[in-house]
Structures are given as structure tokens and as C-alpha cells.
Motif scaffolding. Structure first.
Motif, PDB file in Angstrom:
ATOM      1  N   ALA A  35       0.838  -1.197   0.000  1.00 39.53           N
ATOM      2  CA  ALA A  35       0.000   0.000   0.000  1.00 39.53           C
ATOM      3  C   ALA A  35       0.871   1.245   0.000  1.00 39.53           C
ATOM      4  O   ALA A  35       1.899   1.290   0.688  1.00 39.53           O
ATOM      5  CB  ALA A  35      -0.926   0.006   1.220  1.00 39.53           C
ATOM      6  N   THR A  36       0.464   2.251  -0.788  1.00 35.96           N
ATOM      7  CA  THR A  36       1.146   3.547  -0.801  1.00 35.96           C
ATOM      8  C   THR A  36       0.096   4.648  -0.783  1.00 35.96           C
ATOM      9  O   THR A  36      -1.040   4.452  -1.233  1.00 35.96           O
ATOM     10  CB  THR A  36       2.030   3.730  -2.054  1.00 35.96           C
ATOM     11  OG1 THR A  36       1.194   3.784  -3.229  1.00 35.96           O
ATOM     12  CG2 THR A  36       3.028   2.589  -2.190  1.00 35.96           C
ATOM     13  N   LEU A  37       0.464   5.794  -0.270  1.00 39.31           N
ATOM     14  CA  LEU A  37      -0.444   6.941  -0.246  1.00 39.31           C
ATOM     15  C   LEU A  37       0.392   8.213  -0.248  1.00 39.31           C
ATOM     16  O   LEU A  37       1.221   8.423   0.635  1.00 39.31           O
ATOM     17  CB  LEU A  37      -1.344   6.897   0.985  1.00 39.31           C
ATOM     18  CG  LEU A  37      -2.491   7.918   1.046  1.00 39.31           C
ATOM     19  CD1 LEU A  37      -3.438   7.715  -0.124  1.00 39.31           C
ATOM     20  CD2 LEU A  37      -3.242   7.805   2.369  1.00 39.31           C
ATOM     21  N   ARG A  38       0.149   9.068  -1.242  1.00 39.79           N
ATOM     22  CA  ARG A  38       0.928  10.306  -1.366  1.00 39.79           C
ATOM     23  C   ARG A  38       0.415  11.355  -0.374  1.00 39.79           C
ATOM     24  O   ARG A  38      -0.781  11.419  -0.073  1.00 39.79           O
ATOM     25  CB  ARG A  38       0.837  10.829  -2.804  1.00 39.79           C
ATOM     26  CG  ARG A  38       1.455   9.884  -3.811  1.00 39.79           C
ATOM     27  CD  ARG A  38       1.108  10.248  -5.239  1.00 39.79           C
ATOM     28  NE  ARG A  38       1.655  11.534  -5.623  1.00 39.79           N
ATOM     29  CZ  ARG A  38       1.531  12.055  -6.848  1.00 39.79           C
ATOM     30  NH1 ARG A  38       0.875  11.373  -7.780  1.00 39.79           N
ATOM     31  NH2 ARG A  38       2.057  13.220  -7.145  1.00 39.79           N
ATOM     32  N   LEU A  39       1.353  12.180   0.084  1.00 35.22           N
ATOM     33  CA  LEU A  39       0.966  13.259   0.996  1.00 35.22           C
ATOM     34  C   LEU A  39      -0.021  14.195   0.311  1.00 35.22           C
ATOM     35  O   LEU A  39      -0.954  14.697   0.950  1.00 35.22           O
ATOM     36  CB  LEU A  39       2.208  14.025   1.458  1.00 35.22           C
ATOM     37  CG  LEU A  39       1.951  15.203   2.403  1.00 35.22           C
ATOM     38  CD1 LEU A  39       1.268  14.728   3.685  1.00 35.22           C
ATOM     39  CD2 LEU A  39       3.248  15.932   2.731  1.00 35.22           C
ATOM     40  N   ASP A  40       0.155  14.429  -0.994  1.00 39.51           N
ATOM     41  CA  ASP A  40      -0.777  15.291  -1.722  1.00 39.51           C
ATOM     42  C   ASP A  40      -2.201  14.765  -1.606  1.00 39.51           C
ATOM     43  O   ASP A  40      -3.155  15.540  -1.481  1.00 39.51           O
ATOM     44  CB  ASP A  40      -0.390  15.361  -3.206  1.00 39.51           C
ATOM     45  CG  ASP A  40       0.917  16.100  -3.431  1.00 39.51           C
ATOM     46  OD1 ASP A  40       1.361  16.813  -2.507  1.00 39.51           O
ATOM     47  OD2 ASP A  40       1.502  15.967  -4.525  1.00 39.51           O
ATOM     48  N   ALA A  41      -2.336  13.436  -1.656  1.00 40.09           N
ATOM     49  CA  ALA A  41      -3.668  12.838  -1.566  1.00 40.09           C
ATOM     50  C   ALA A  41      -4.251  13.009  -0.160  1.00 40.09           C
ATOM     51  O   ALA A  41      -5.458  13.240  -0.003  1.00 40.09           O
ATOM     52  CB  ALA A  41      -3.607  11.358  -1.936  1.00 40.09           C
ATOM     53  N   ILE A  42      -3.398  12.887   0.856  1.00 38.53           N
ATOM     54  CA  ILE A  42      -3.877  13.067   2.230  1.00 38.53           C
ATOM     55  C   ILE A  42      -4.327  14.514   2.441  1.00 38.53           C
ATOM     56  O   ILE A  42      -5.373  14.781   3.044  1.00 38.53           O
ATOM     57  CB  ILE A  42      -2.777  12.692   3.240  1.00 38.53           C
ATOM     58  CG1 ILE A  42      -2.355  11.229   3.045  1.00 38.53           C
ATOM     59  CG2 ILE A  42      -3.272  12.904   4.670  1.00 38.53           C
ATOM     60  CD1 ILE A  42      -1.168  10.809   3.892  1.00 38.53           C
ATOM     61  N   GLN A  43      -3.518  15.456   1.918  1.00 42.88           N
ATOM     62  CA  GLN A  43      -3.896  16.872   2.037  1.00 42.88           C
ATOM     63  C   GLN A  43      -5.200  17.151   1.299  1.00 42.88           C
ATOM     64  O   GLN A  43      -6.002  17.981   1.728  1.00 42.88           O
ATOM     65  CB  GLN A  43      -2.765  17.747   1.492  1.00 42.88           C
ATOM     66  CG  GLN A  43      -1.509  17.710   2.350  1.00 42.88           C
ATOM     67  CD  GLN A  43      -0.327  18.396   1.698  1.00 42.88           C
ATOM     68  OE1 GLN A  43      -0.177  18.351   0.464  1.00 42.88           O
ATOM     69  NE2 GLN A  43       0.526  19.021   2.497  1.00 42.88           N
ATOM     70  N   GLY A  44      -5.415  16.428   0.194  1.00 41.11           N
ATOM     71  CA  GLY A  44      -6.648  16.608  -0.566  1.00 41.11           C
ATOM     72  C   GLY A  44      -7.888  16.138   0.161  1.00 41.11           C
ATOM     73  O   GLY A  44      -9.013  16.445  -0.246  1.00 41.11           O
ATOM     74  N   LEU A  45      -7.702  15.396   1.240  1.00 39.93           N
ATOM     75  CA  LEU A  45      -8.831  14.922   2.045  1.00 39.93           C
ATOM     76  C   LEU A  45      -9.440  16.028   2.901  1.00 39.93           C
ATOM     77  O   LEU A  45     -10.615  15.939   3.292  1.00 39.93           O
ATOM     78  CB  LEU A  45      -8.365  13.803   2.976  1.00 39.93           C
ATOM     79  CG  LEU A  45      -8.560  12.359   2.558  1.00 39.93           C
ATOM     80  CD1 LEU A  45      -7.983  11.430   3.616  1.00 39.93           C
ATOM     81  CD2 LEU A  45     -10.044  12.041   2.352  1.00 39.93           C
ATOM     82  N   LEU A  46      -8.656  17.039   3.206  1.00 41.05           N
ATOM     83  CA  LEU A  46      -9.094  18.003   4.212  1.00 41.05           C
ATOM     84  C   LEU A  46     -10.423  18.664   3.857  1.00 41.05           C
ATOM     85  O   LEU A  46     -11.347  18.706   4.685  1.00 41.05           O
ATOM     86  CB  LEU A  46      -8.008  19.064   4.415  1.00 41.05           C
ATOM     87  CG  LEU A  46      -6.721  18.574   5.096  1.00 41.05           C
ATOM     88  CD1 LEU A  46      -5.681  19.684   5.126  1.00 41.05           C
ATOM     89  CD2 LEU A  46      -7.024  18.074   6.505  1.00 41.05           C
ATOM     90  N   GLU A  47     -10.542  19.157   2.638  1.00 40.79           N
ATOM     91  CA  GLU A  47     -11.764  19.886   2.278  1.00 40.79           C
ATOM     92  C   GLU A  47     -13.008  18.983   2.266  1.00 40.79           C
ATOM     93  O   GLU A  47     -14.006  19.309   2.925  1.00 40.79           O
ATOM     94  CB  GLU A  47     -11.591  20.570   0.927  1.00 40.79           C
ATOM     95  CG  GLU A  47     -12.807  21.395   0.536  1.00 40.79           C
ATOM     96  CD  GLU A  47     -12.583  22.164  -0.758  1.00 40.79           C
ATOM     97  OE1 GLU A  47     -13.563  22.768  -1.242  1.00 40.79           O
ATOM     98  OE2 GLU A  47     -11.457  22.146  -1.285  1.00 40.79           O
ATOM     99  N   PRO A  48     -12.995  17.838   1.549  1.00 36.69           N
ATOM    100  CA  PRO A  48     -14.218  17.013   1.538  1.00 36.69           C
ATOM    101  C   PRO A  48     -14.495  16.321   2.873  1.00 36.69           C
ATOM    102  O   PRO A  48     -15.652  16.021   3.179  1.00 36.69           O
ATOM    103  CB  PRO A  48     -13.942  15.991   0.433  1.00 36.69           C
ATOM    104  CG  PRO A  48     -12.460  15.895   0.361  1.00 36.69           C
ATOM    105  CD  PRO A  48     -11.958  17.276   0.660  1.00 36.69           C
ATOM    106  N   ALA A  49     -13.452  16.045   3.664  1.00 37.73           N
ATOM    107  CA  ALA A  49     -13.641  15.266   4.884  1.00 37.73           C
ATOM    108  C   ALA A  49     -13.997  16.118   6.093  1.00 37.73           C
ATOM    109  O   ALA A  49     -14.585  15.611   7.053  1.00 37.73           O
ATOM    110  CB  ALA A  49     -12.370  14.464   5.181  1.00 37.73           C
ATOM    111  N   ARG A  50     -13.668  17.390   6.054  1.00 32.64           N
ATOM    112  CA  ARG A  50     -13.873  18.224   7.251  1.00 32.64           C
ATOM    113  C   ARG A  50     -15.335  18.227   7.718  1.00 32.64           C
ATOM    114  O   ARG A  50     -15.606  18.016   8.921  1.00 32.64           O
ATOM    115  CB  ARG A  50     -13.385  19.651   6.983  1.00 32.64           C
ATOM    116  CG  ARG A  50     -13.279  20.489   8.255  1.00 32.64           C
ATOM    117  CD  ARG A  50     -12.688  21.857   7.951  1.00 32.64           C
ATOM    118  NE  ARG A  50     -11.328  21.762   7.446  1.00 32.64           N
ATOM    119  CZ  ARG A  50     -10.246  21.593   8.190  1.00 32.64           C
ATOM    120  NH1 ARG A  50     -10.380  21.490   9.512  1.00 32.64           N
ATOM    121  NH2 ARG A  50      -9.050  21.528   7.644  1.00 32.64           N
ATOM    122  N   PRO A  51     -16.307  18.433   6.833  1.00 33.70           N
ATOM    123  CA  PRO A  51     -17.691  18.426   7.327  1.00 33.70           C
ATOM    124  C   PRO A  51     -18.204  17.037   7.708  1.00 33.70           C
ATOM    125  O   PRO A  51     -19.201  16.914   8.418  1.00 33.70           O
ATOM    126  CB  PRO A  51     -18.488  18.971   6.130  1.00 33.70           C
ATOM    127  CG  PRO A  51     -17.631  18.687   4.943  1.00 33.70           C
ATOM    128  CD  PRO A  51     -16.222  18.834   5.424  1.00 33.70           C
TER     129      PRO A  51
END
Length: 603
Positions: free
Chosen positions: A204-220
Motif C-alpha cells: 500500500a502507498t499513499l501520497r501526501l498530496d492525496a492526504i492533504q486533498g482529504l481536508l476539504e471534503p472530509a472536514r464536514p
């Protein structure tokens, strides 16, 4: 390693002498009957089994029969790798074993678990094994129709079909022996068959860019749990590449919040949840930035003993790394085809997925493919290609360039990632591999971690990564090209086929890799187009072409050529002139290289 039981010889159809494995209880009938059924199936296909393949199936059937008696009383449980080339009939062999076991009233009575990668393979097993509805059960996702087949009381079904994913999911944090869903008569099924490749854990791999991209949709959606993501981003950003970060166990506690996320956002959240409580490695590259590398869903230690049926077992470096790191992996005798009837034409040209982002490269490669297919209008073709992306879509863009607009019955397409596990193209005798599937280094690092004991580190990491890169190319090429007629082996010799491969493997001799992947095959250069010279080679060619435009010029001194181009050392010019593409360019113009000059060659 020898088998821990006696053997005896029998004859089948007066043509093959085989070794039949005797089970510890003295019954020889199960392996014998399984082999008889498999030979019968091969004969019905106007095929036959060669001696080495017979030996491989003997060892496989003997091992599976012994597992039905339960694990050996001493020693570590083992994973037994059966490397059976595509077309050898590995799945049919497993079905023959199930048929034979059923004919013996399911004795010995240890219970069989068959794990496959896709739901349609469960259907195929049910049909080909000929089991009655009360002889098997199916454990898959609740919304899958195939799960309605067989017995409802699974623990009383001699054979249980399931998926790789289901086994990993049900054994998360649990020993295999404790998961009642996999039991037969309240005990763990003793003969476990894993069809297709196996790694102890899922890379499994996950880029930091992808994790940062979670902030907006996941916050609410996540509420206060979003702080877990924010803290992880800060932690990764402040960690030097090569070191590890720990994923907060609270990701698992808060995991249910992510059900409201959609698409890739949900996948990224679930990846973090799967890593909860684990350490993962931080890496960095120019192309992918900071990235986390790790594994998920490691199989419990007591899943062994099990048999692995992998058509790519002999070429994948993952198994070699697994072996080298003190694993429980044991190789059974392999069955390798002789590929003497396969001719491979290789064009050593850049043809990665990113190559097709360039309009000029894309147009050139599509035209080469069309010219190749048009040159043999009576042949059927299988085109293996990269998945569609952006302006690239082979199944849409190539047919208009083919005479007859790519008659659907003549040209078939399959993309990387969907290039295995089907016999639909076995009657096609022309294959075009339009680019190789290059895995990112971080993915290969994750593969490496998946083969290792979580508490240990490999002393040969870089060598292992290079080996895995080549091994995955071999695995993909073997699977892709063997979708076609090459898989139709008779007496151990593959079917007639011609394959055209465009691409190159970094740091390796691609043709040598092809020959190693397909022993006995002919692999040679294919140059549908000569790529234009570039850099110093283009500058040297420009000076030579200008000078020899004068028909009176017979030769050019190398010293004058170096001065005109600006190459300081004679060795530098020698390297340019010794290049194969420069040599071909000179030969096409009737020129050659002497010790001191570039000169016209006398007719």
C-alpha cells in the motif's frame, strides 16, 4: 525437499509413467484419480501432458492430499508454491482434485478452502469441478449472486469457495483458526488453495498530496476527527525520507465516519484506517513528492500450510525475496513451457504511459500499430495497452487507422491491470504489446515490505527492488502474451504465436528479459521506424551530412569532425560513432567509420 511419504509407479494410457504420491494413511487413490481426470481433460482438448508437467502435478496433488490429513506434526507450517505456466491448467488441476476427492466420498476429511481473486472465478470453479449443490458453499460479499449458490450451512460443506479479500478481511486481528466462517465441522479447513499470486501482506502507498486533498471534503464529515488527518500531515512533512511515522490508532476508532465520503476520498480515508497503529515509511521523489509506503491486511501466521497456484511463480522476484528472508515458502516442482514456437519482435523505444501524453509520440505509435495490423489483414490481433487517460484511449483511437476500421472480430483490446485470468483470446496468434507497465519505485518498495517479517529489515533492499521491477515486468509480459495462442501447449511446447513488444525496461537488457521469461523463444530487434537522432549524435550527423553533400568529398577526418561539433576528446566522438542508431544512419548513406575518418564505402 523430499515428500514425507512413500511413492509408487503406475502407467496412464500406456504412454506416461508417473510417480503417484501415497498419503500417510496408505491410500494412493486421491492423487492418482486427480491425475487421471486431468489427463482425460487434456486429451479432450487434443493436448497432452509432458513429463516435467506430470511431475509437477504429481507433487501438487500429493501435497494437497497430505494436507487433507492435517498439518505435519513437526516443523513450521509451509506455503507450497506451484509454478505452472499459463495454459498448463493450474485451475483445471485444482478442479480435477476436487472431482477426485468427491468421488472418494471426501476422504480424507480435512475440508478444502479455495480462494480466488475475482467473483467470476468462483462460478468457473463451481462449473468445472462438477460439485453438487450440497457439496460446496460460497463465502463472498452479501450482494454477490454467486453467494446464493451451494449450502447455507457452510461449516458442513466439504468445499468452501471464497475470495482473497474475504480471507484477509475476516482474519484482521484474528488467527485463521479462530474464524468460524472458514471451518469444516467446527475445525479449520486443512487444505487451503490460494489460486493466483500471494504476498503475506497487501502492498500500500499513499501520497501526501492525496492526504492533504482529504481536508476539504472530509472536514464536514469527520468533525473533530479531522485533527487526525491534520496531525498526520504535519508529522509526515517533518519526517526525513527513509524514516517511519506511526499512524494514530484512533484512525481505526474513528473509521466509521468515512462511510459518508465518496470515490477516491473514501479510498484514501480507508487506507489510513487500515494503517491505524502501524509504522509506515516516508519516501520522496521529484515526480510523486512525499509518499507513505507500507502494507495492510497481513495474513495470520496460522494461515499456513497452504498451496499457492501461481502461473507467474517462476518469474516473480517477490517469491525470491520471501524465500531469502527466512520465510515458510517451499517451491514444488514447476511446469515451464518450451516457447520455441513463439517469435518476439522487440522495438526498444520509450513507450510508457506518459509517452502517450505527447501528441506526436502518440500519433507515431498509433500509426506503427495500425501499419503492423494492416500488413497482415487475415490475422486476428490482441492489443495490450495502457489504461485510457487524458487524450489517450487505444480502443477508440486505433481502430479508425486500421483497414476495415478495426473489425471487432479481428482486433481485440485488453489494458494493463486486466490482462490475466481469461482464455477468451486463446485463438489469436498475433499480439501487440503497446508499452510496458512500469510500477513506481514506491510501489515496489511496498511489495518488498509485504514479503518481509514486519520486525526485520532486508540487507539487500536496492537489489531486491531492482529484481522486483524486472520480475513484475516478466510477470505482466508472461500473463499478457499468454492470453493468446501461445498458451495452447502440446507436450510442453507452446502454440504458434508472434508477439510485437514496444518498450524498454530501465537498467536491463529488455530482449534478455524477454528470452528469460519465455525460454526457447526467438527474440530479436524490430524497427518499424528509426527514431530521429538527438543531442550530440544529431550534431555529428548534421556536420557529416553537410560535408558529404559535396559529391567530391570522400572522407572527413575525425579531428575535423570533433572541432566542428565541439567535442573535446576523441573518446567522446568514438562513443557517438559507435552507437547502433548512428551506425545505421551512416550505413543508409553509404558511409562507414575508419580508424581516422568517416568515409564513403566503395560500392
Amino acid at each position: 525437499m523430499g515428500l514425507p511419504f512413500a511413492t509408487t509407479r503406475v502407467a496412464i494410457k500406456d504412454t506416461i509413467t508417473i510417480m503417484i504420491t501415497e498419503t500417510p494413511s496408505g491410500s494412493v487413490r486421491l492423487p492418482e484419480e486427480a491425475l487421471r481426470l486431468l489427463v482425460e481433460w487434456q486429451t479432450s482438448r487434443s493436448s497432452s501432458i509432458d513429463t516435467s508437467t506430470t511431475t509437477a502435478f504429481q507433487a501438487l496433488f500429493g501435497r494437497m492430499a497430505s494436507l487433507l490429513h492435517g498439518p505435519a506434526p513437526t516443523g513450521l507450517p509451509q506455503f507450497y508454491l506451484a509454478s505452472l505456466d499459463p495454459g498448463k491448467g493450474k485451475t483445471e488441476a485444482a478442479c480435477a482434485f476436487l472431482k477426485a476427492w468427491a468421488s472418494l466420498n471426501f476422504q480424507p476429511g480435512g475440508g478444502v478452502l479455495v480462494a480466488v481473486s475475482r467473483l467470476d472465478e468462483v462460478d468457473a470453479y463451481i462449473e468445472r469441478s462438477g460439485l453438487a449443490d450440497d457439496q460446496f458453499a460460497v463465502l463472498v460479499a452479501q450482494d454477490a449472486n454467486v453467494g446464493l449458490k451451494g449450502r447455507r450451512d457452510r461449516t458442513n460443506a466439504p468445499v468452501l469457495f471464497t475470495t482473497h479479500e474475504m480471507i484477509r478481511r475476516r482474519t484482521r486481528g484474528e488467527p485463521f483458526s479462530k474464524v468460524g466462517a472458514f471451518h469444516f465441522h467446527s475445525r479449520p479447513r486443512s487444505c487451503r488453495i490460494w489460486d493466483e499470486s500471494l504476498l503475506p501482506a497487501i502492498p500500500a502507498t499513499l501520497r501526501l498530496d492525496a492526504i492533504q486533498g482529504l481536508l476539504e471534503p472530509a472536514r464536514p464529515v469527520l468533525g473533530e476527527a479531522i485533527t487526525l488527518v491534520e496531525d498526520l500531515i504535519e508529522k509526515v512533512s517533518n519526517t526525513l525520507p527513509g524514516n517511519t511515522v506511526d499512524i494514530d490508532p484512533e484512525f481505526c476508532v474513528e473509521g466509521g465516519h468515512g462511510k459518508k465520503l465518496q470515490g477516491r476520498d473514501r479510498e484514501r480515508w480507508e487506507a489510513l484506517v487500515a494503517w491505524a497503529g502501524d509504522d509506515v515509511v516516508v519516501t520522496k521523489s521529484n515526480r510523486r513528492g512525499l509518499e507513505l509506503v507500507g502494507t495492510t491486511d497481513r495474513l495470520p501466521d496460522d494461515f499456513a500450510p497452504a498451496v499457492i497456484l501461481d502461473a507467474s511463480g517462476r518469474v516473480r522476484h517477490t517469491y525470491r525475496t520471501w524465500e531469502a528472508n527466512g520465510s515458510q515458502l517451499v517451491r514444488l516442482p514447476s511446469a515451464t513451457n518450451n516457447y520455441a514456437k513463439l517469435t518476439i519482435h522487440h522495438w526498444d523505444r520509450a513507450c510508457s504511459r506518459s509517452t502517450f501524453d505527447n501528441p506526436d509520440d502518440r500519433a507515431e505509435l498509433l500509426q506503427v500499430a495500425a501499419n503492423l495490423i494492416n500488413a497482415e489483414p487475415d490475422r486476428r490481433w490482441l492489443v495490450v495497452h495502457h489504461q485510457p487517460r487524458g487524450d489517450w484511449d487505444a480502443p477508440t483511437q486505433l481502430p479508425p487507422l486500421i483497414d476495415g476500421h478495426g473489425d471487432a472480430s479481428r482486433v481485440k483490446f485488453v489494458h494493463w491491470g486486466n490482462h490475466h485470468g481469461t482464455n477468451d483470446f486463446r485463438d489469436i496468434d498475433r499480439v501487440l504489446v503497446l508499452g510496458l507497465w512500469h510500477l513506481p519505485t514506491t510501489v515496489l518498495q511496498a511489495y518488498h515490505l509485504a514479503t518481509m517479517d514486519p520486525e526485520e529489515q532486508s540487507p539487500n533492499l536496492q537489489d531486491d527492488i531492482r529484481g522486483m521491477a524486472t520480475g513484475e515486468h516478466q510477470h505482466n509480459l508472461l500473463q499478457a502474451i499468454c492470453r493468446a495462442s501461445v498458451r495452447n501447449s502440446i507436450d510442453g511446447v507452446c502454440g504458434d504465436c508472434a508477439a510485437y513488444v514496444i518498450g524498454r525496461i530501465a537498467g536491463a537488457d529488455t530482449k534478455a528479459v524477454l528470452r528469460d521469461t519465455f525460454p526457447g523463444a526467438t527474440a530479436g530487434d524490430w524497427r518499424p521506424l528509426e527514431a530521429p537522432l538527438r543531442g550530440q549524435a544529431a550534431a555529428v550527423a548534421g556536420v557529416i551530412e553537410g560535408r558529404f553533400a559535396d559529391p567530391e568529398v570522400i572522407s572527413i577526418r575525425k579531428a575535423d569532425l570533433r572541432a566542428a561539433v565541439g567535442i573535446e576528446r576523441s573518446q567522446g566522438l568514438a562513443q557517438v560513432l559507435s552507437r547502433p542508431d548512428v551506425g545505421r544512419w551512416l550505413a543508409e548513406r553509404g558511409l562507414g567509420v575508419t580508424s581516422r575518418t568517416v568515409a564513403r564505402i566503395a560500392a
